[in-house]
Write a protein that holds these residues in place. Structure first.
Motif: not given
Ligand code: PLP
Length: 390
Positions: A77-79, A82, A107, A154, A158, A183, A185-186, A206, A208-209, A331
């Protein structure tokens, strides 16, 4: 009542926190999970279709962002993406006290990766943003030093949805010979993302987004960029990220991204219509609010601050009406302290505590906007009455 039944009545407008998985992606994932149980790394013919699924998924994802298949590394995933981008850039040269440049509104996956590297001796420079949440490229230029190793800004925020001038920022980074990570992700699956046009070296995503499964994502790494392995073990992911591949989720991610990219223009139009209806209703009823994040924002993304109001109370009132919004980033939603993003944007004092985030998704309709605005207007009328009585 089953959870599924009760969910039917809910208006879910927290798509920046997560999205509902696409029906076709879910069906594919279940089918693969159930009927294709072999390990993709095994040598017998049972594994051959799985190798093909992995290859095709990588190709599909690469095509969606104009990358090459070998530049896509599957992650959880995103975390993780990153963490990998930041840490792999500095771990090999800690003795040089490398510098990491990032923005004040990243994030926590970026900010805390930077903090972890700071504990190991790196320096971290955070660039401020303007009132709209945008990074000024001039500010980046000024902060780059000889010791700067990686710059991570980013693509879209988010909390407030601000889209950054990534192409200009990456050009500045490259002119100084630095690595540039974003990043995304969004952004991925919601606005066009072309890694070659943007000129980024690494990019996080990621699933799930963008209506894919949770716990799945990828890191784009430009061909030729040296990348330290993130998880040691077997030879999966070109020996950079070991562990048996979650190919049902990988295939579902690829399908969800492909569908979102195909329908992007129509979806964006629908989301803009939803936000317009909501904002028009609030304005026509003289609700005192501001929109955070400037003009250049993600479609369907609203971060609104209401004067003399408490965002937390507003969230719970809306929840009682089966409307799901958030107060800051998901989060952070258990913390009452004001988010680092809103602070960095210097949202005015009378408004900052009354902030909620409404993020429409492809499942929403204009009727949802009407219901949300009606509830917001009612709530704000009561807040104003109470305020005047004091
Ligand atoms: N980076 C951004 C900008 C996000 O919005 C999020 C999740 O909210 C993440 C990273 C983390 O992604 P993940 O939930 O897939 O670990």
């Amino acid at each position: 009542m089953t959870v599924a039944n009760s969910l039917n009545k809910i208006i879910y407008v927290d798509n920046a926190a997560t999205t509902k998985i696409d029906d076709d992606a879910l069906a594919l994932m279940i089918d693969l999970q159930k009927n294709f149980f072999a390990n993709p790394s095994s040598a017998y013919k049972l594994s051959r279709p799985l190798k093909k699924i992995l290859r095709e998924s990588r190709e599909k994802i690469a095509a969606c962002i104009n990358a090459e298949p070998q530049e896509i590394f599957f992650t959880s995933g995103g975390t993780e993406s990153d963490n990998w981008a930041i840490k792999s850039s500095v771990l090999a040269c800690l003795n040089e006290r490398p510098n990491i440049i990032t923005s004040a509104i990243e994030h926590k996956a970026i900010l805390n990766s930077c903090a972890a590297m700071k504990n190991l001796g790196c320096t971290v420079t955070k660039i401020p943003v303007d009132k709209s949440g945008a990074v000024n490229p001039v500010n980046l230029q000024e902060k780059i030093s000889q010791r700067t190793k990686i710059i991570s800004i980013m693509l879209a925020n988010n909390e407030v949805g601000t889209i950054q001038p990534i192409k200009s920022l990456a050009e500045i980074a490259h002119a100084a010979g630095k690595i540039f990570h974003t990043d995304a992700v969004q952004a991925i699956g919601h606005i066009p993302v072309d890694v070659k046009l943007l000129g980024v070296d690494m990019l996080s995503a990621s699933a799930h987004k963008f209506n894919g499964p949770k716990g799945m994502g990828f890191l784009y790494v430009r061909d030729g960029l040296k990348l330290l392995p993130y998880i040691d073990g077997g030879a999966q992911e070109f020996s950079k990220r070991a562990g048996t591949e979650n190919f049902p989720a990988i295939a579902a991610m690829a399908l969800a991204l492909e569908k979102n990219c195909r329908d992007m223009e129509n979806n964006a139009e629908k989301l803009s219509a939803c936000t317009k209806i909501l904002l028009d209703d609030l304005r026509n009823n003289n609700v005192d609010f501001i929109i955070n994040g400037g003009e250049n924002r993600l479609p369907g993304h609203l971060n609104l601050s209401f004067r003399n109001c408490d965002g937390e109370t507003l969230l719970h009132r809306l929840d009682l009406k089966n409307i799901c919004v958030s107060t800051g980033s998901a989060c952070n939603s258990r913390q009452t302290k004001i988010s680092h993003v809103l602070q960095a944007l210097a949202v005015p004092k009378d408004f900052i505590r009354g902030t909620i985030r409404i993020t429409f998704g492809k499942e929403n309709s204009c009727d949802d906007s009407k219901i949300i605005s009606k509830n917001l207007i009612n709530f704000m009328q009561r807040v104003n009455d109470n305020y005047e009585r004091r």
